[in-house]
Write a protein that holds these residues in place. Structure first.
Motif, PDB file in Angstrom:
ATOM      1  N   MET A  64      -6.396  11.301 -14.391  1.00  0.00           N
ATOM      2  CA  MET A  64      -6.824  11.386 -12.998  1.00  0.00           C
ATOM      3  C   MET A  64      -6.157  10.297 -12.159  1.00  0.00           C
ATOM      4  O   MET A  64      -5.821  10.512 -10.997  1.00  0.00           O
ATOM      5  N   GLU A  65      -5.932   9.121 -12.732  1.00  0.00           N
ATOM      6  CA  GLU A  65      -5.298   8.029 -11.994  1.00  0.00           C
ATOM      7  C   GLU A  65      -3.816   8.285 -11.770  1.00  0.00           C
ATOM      8  O   GLU A  65      -3.246   7.770 -10.812  1.00  0.00           O
ATOM      9  N   SER A  66      -3.188   9.048 -12.641  1.00  0.00           N
ATOM     10  CA  SER A  66      -1.750   9.284 -12.480  1.00  0.00           C
ATOM     11  C   SER A  66      -1.459  10.209 -11.302  1.00  0.00           C
ATOM     12  O   SER A  66      -0.383  10.127 -10.708  1.00  0.00           O
ATOM     13  N   PHE A  67      -2.402  11.047 -10.933  1.00  0.00           N
ATOM     14  CA  PHE A  67      -2.183  12.008  -9.854  1.00  0.00           C
ATOM     15  C   PHE A  67      -1.839  11.340  -8.518  1.00  0.00           C
ATOM     16  O   PHE A  67      -0.845  11.710  -7.891  1.00  0.00           O
ATOM     17  N   PRO A  68      -2.600  10.343  -8.043  1.00  0.00           N
ATOM     18  CA  PRO A  68      -2.223   9.721  -6.768  1.00  0.00           C
ATOM     19  C   PRO A  68      -0.876   9.015  -6.809  1.00  0.00           C
ATOM     20  O   PRO A  68      -0.171   8.961  -5.807  1.00  0.00           O
ATOM     21  N   PHE A  69      -0.498   8.485  -7.965  1.00  0.00           N
ATOM     22  CA  PHE A  69       0.797   7.807  -8.047  1.00  0.00           C
ATOM     23  C   PHE A  69       1.950   8.802  -7.989  1.00  0.00           C
ATOM     24  O   PHE A  69       2.997   8.509  -7.408  1.00  0.00           O
ATOM     25  N   ILE A  70       1.758   9.960  -8.566  1.00  0.00           N
ATOM     26  CA  ILE A  70       2.782  11.002  -8.463  1.00  0.00           C
ATOM     27  C   ILE A  70       2.895  11.458  -7.015  1.00  0.00           C
ATOM     28  O   ILE A  70       4.001  11.625  -6.479  1.00  0.00           O
ATOM     29  N   ILE A  71       1.772  11.643  -6.362  1.00  0.00           N
ATOM     30  CA  ILE A  71       1.772  12.032  -4.953  1.00  0.00           C
ATOM     31  C   ILE A  71       2.398  10.933  -4.100  1.00  0.00           C
ATOM     32  O   ILE A  71       3.128  11.212  -3.147  1.00  0.00           O
ATOM     33  N   LEU A  72       2.154   9.669  -4.436  1.00  0.00           N
ATOM     34  CA  LEU A  72       2.756   8.559  -3.707  1.00  0.00           C
ATOM     35  C   LEU A  72       4.277   8.592  -3.827  1.00  0.00           C
ATOM     36  O   LEU A  72       4.987   8.320  -2.848  1.00  0.00           O
ATOM     37  N   ALA A  73       4.785   8.944  -4.994  1.00  0.00           N
ATOM     38  CA  ALA A  73       6.234   9.040  -5.177  1.00  0.00           C
ATOM     39  C   ALA A  73       6.820  10.130  -4.283  1.00  0.00           C
ATOM     40  O   ALA A  73       7.860   9.923  -3.641  1.00  0.00           O
ATOM     41  N   PHE A  74       6.167  11.279  -4.215  1.00  0.00           N
ATOM     42  CA  PHE A  74       6.634  12.339  -3.318  1.00  0.00           C
ATOM     43  C   PHE A  74       6.549  11.907  -1.863  1.00  0.00           C
ATOM     44  O   PHE A  74       7.430  12.216  -1.061  1.00  0.00           O
ATOM     45  N   ALA A  75       5.488  11.188  -1.500  1.00  0.00           N
ATOM     46  CA  ALA A  75       5.335  10.730  -0.127  1.00  0.00           C
ATOM     47  C   ALA A  75       6.435   9.746   0.254  1.00  0.00           C
ATOM     48  O   ALA A  75       6.987   9.810   1.358  1.00  0.00           O
ATOM     49  N   MET A  76       6.789   8.849  -0.645  1.00  0.00           N
ATOM     50  CA  MET A  76       7.872   7.907  -0.368  1.00  0.00           C
ATOM     51  C   MET A  76       9.207   8.631  -0.236  1.00  0.00           C
ATOM     52  O   MET A  76      10.052   8.252   0.572  1.00  0.00           O
ATOM     53  N   TRP A  77       9.383   9.697  -1.013  1.00  0.00           N
ATOM     54  CA  TRP A  77      10.605  10.487  -0.888  1.00  0.00           C
ATOM     55  C   TRP A  77      10.676  11.124   0.497  1.00  0.00           C
ATOM     56  O   TRP A  77      11.721  11.115   1.134  1.00  0.00           O
ATOM     57  N   PHE A  78       9.561  11.659   0.966  1.00  0.00           N
ATOM     58  CA  PHE A  78       9.546  12.259   2.298  1.00  0.00           C
ATOM     59  C   PHE A  78       9.783  11.223   3.388  1.00  0.00           C
ATOM     60  O   PHE A  78      10.412  11.510   4.398  1.00  0.00           O
ATOM     61  N   LEU A  79       9.279  10.008   3.206  1.00  0.00           N
ATOM     62  CA  LEU A  79       9.445   8.996   4.236  1.00  0.00           C
ATOM     63  C   LEU A  79      10.853   8.412   4.279  1.00  0.00           C
ATOM     64  O   LEU A  79      11.426   8.240   5.345  1.00  0.00           O
ATOM     65  N   PHE A  80      11.409   8.086   3.115  1.00  0.00           N
ATOM     66  CA  PHE A  80      12.659   7.333   3.099  1.00  0.00           C
ATOM     67  C   PHE A  80      13.900   8.183   2.867  1.00  0.00           C
ATOM     68  O   PHE A  80      15.006   7.760   3.210  1.00  0.00           O
ATOM     69  N   ALA A  81      13.765   9.336   2.289  1.00  0.00           N
ATOM     70  CA  ALA A  81      14.893  10.255   2.104  1.00  0.00           C
ATOM     71  C   ALA A  81      14.493  11.591   2.707  1.00  0.00           C
ATOM     72  O   ALA A  81      14.463  12.609   2.029  1.00  0.00           O
ATOM     73  N   ASN A  82      14.197  11.570   3.977  1.00  0.00           N
ATOM     74  CA  ASN A  82      13.616  12.722   4.660  1.00  0.00           C
ATOM     75  C   ASN A  82      14.556  13.927   4.598  1.00  0.00           C
ATOM     76  O   ASN A  82      15.624  13.911   5.206  1.00  0.00           O
ATOM     77  N   PRO A  83      14.178  14.980   3.881  1.00  0.00           N
ATOM     78  CA  PRO A  83      15.060  16.140   3.764  1.00  0.00           C
ATOM     79  C   PRO A  83      15.093  16.988   5.042  1.00  0.00           C
ATOM     80  O   PRO A  83      16.004  17.790   5.223  1.00  0.00           O
TER      81      PRO A  83
END
Length: 97
Positions: A64-83
């Motif tokens: 359950m704790e790994s889920f927010p960290f995976i989502i955080l990785a996707f969020a950082m991808w959207f913020l810094f490497a905005n497709p």
């Protein structure tokens, strides 16, 4: 392509990332609550099963704790490497020639 369009893309992406992170945090908190409550219910019903239930609880809590960290990785991808900015540039080039 002007600066206003790019600024709007980044602004909408930031709002979307905020909503995504809030949903991930809320989902994780609800999951933690359900995992712990069901473990306590199981221990109350069968106290001799406490060690096995606690091991299962910690395994599922780790998942359950790994889920927010995976989502955080996707969020950082959207913020810094905005497709979306690249897609906008490609669409403008396709229309413009």
């Amino acid at each position: 392509m002007n600066a206003d369009m790019i600024a709007m893309i980044y602004a909408y992406t930031a709002v979307g990332v905020g909503v995504i992170l809030a949903a991930a945090g809320l989902g994780s908190a609800i999951g933690w609550g359900l995992i712990c409550s069901k473990t306590l219910e199981g221990i109350a019903r069968q106290p001799e099963m406490r060690p096995q239930l606690m091991v299962n609880m910690f395994i599922f809590a780790g998942l359950m704790e790994s889920f927010p960290f995976i989502i955080l990785a996707f969020a950082m991808w959207f913020l810094f490497a905005n497709p979306f900015v690249g897609a906008l540039q490609a669409a403008i080039q396709a229309v413009g020639g």
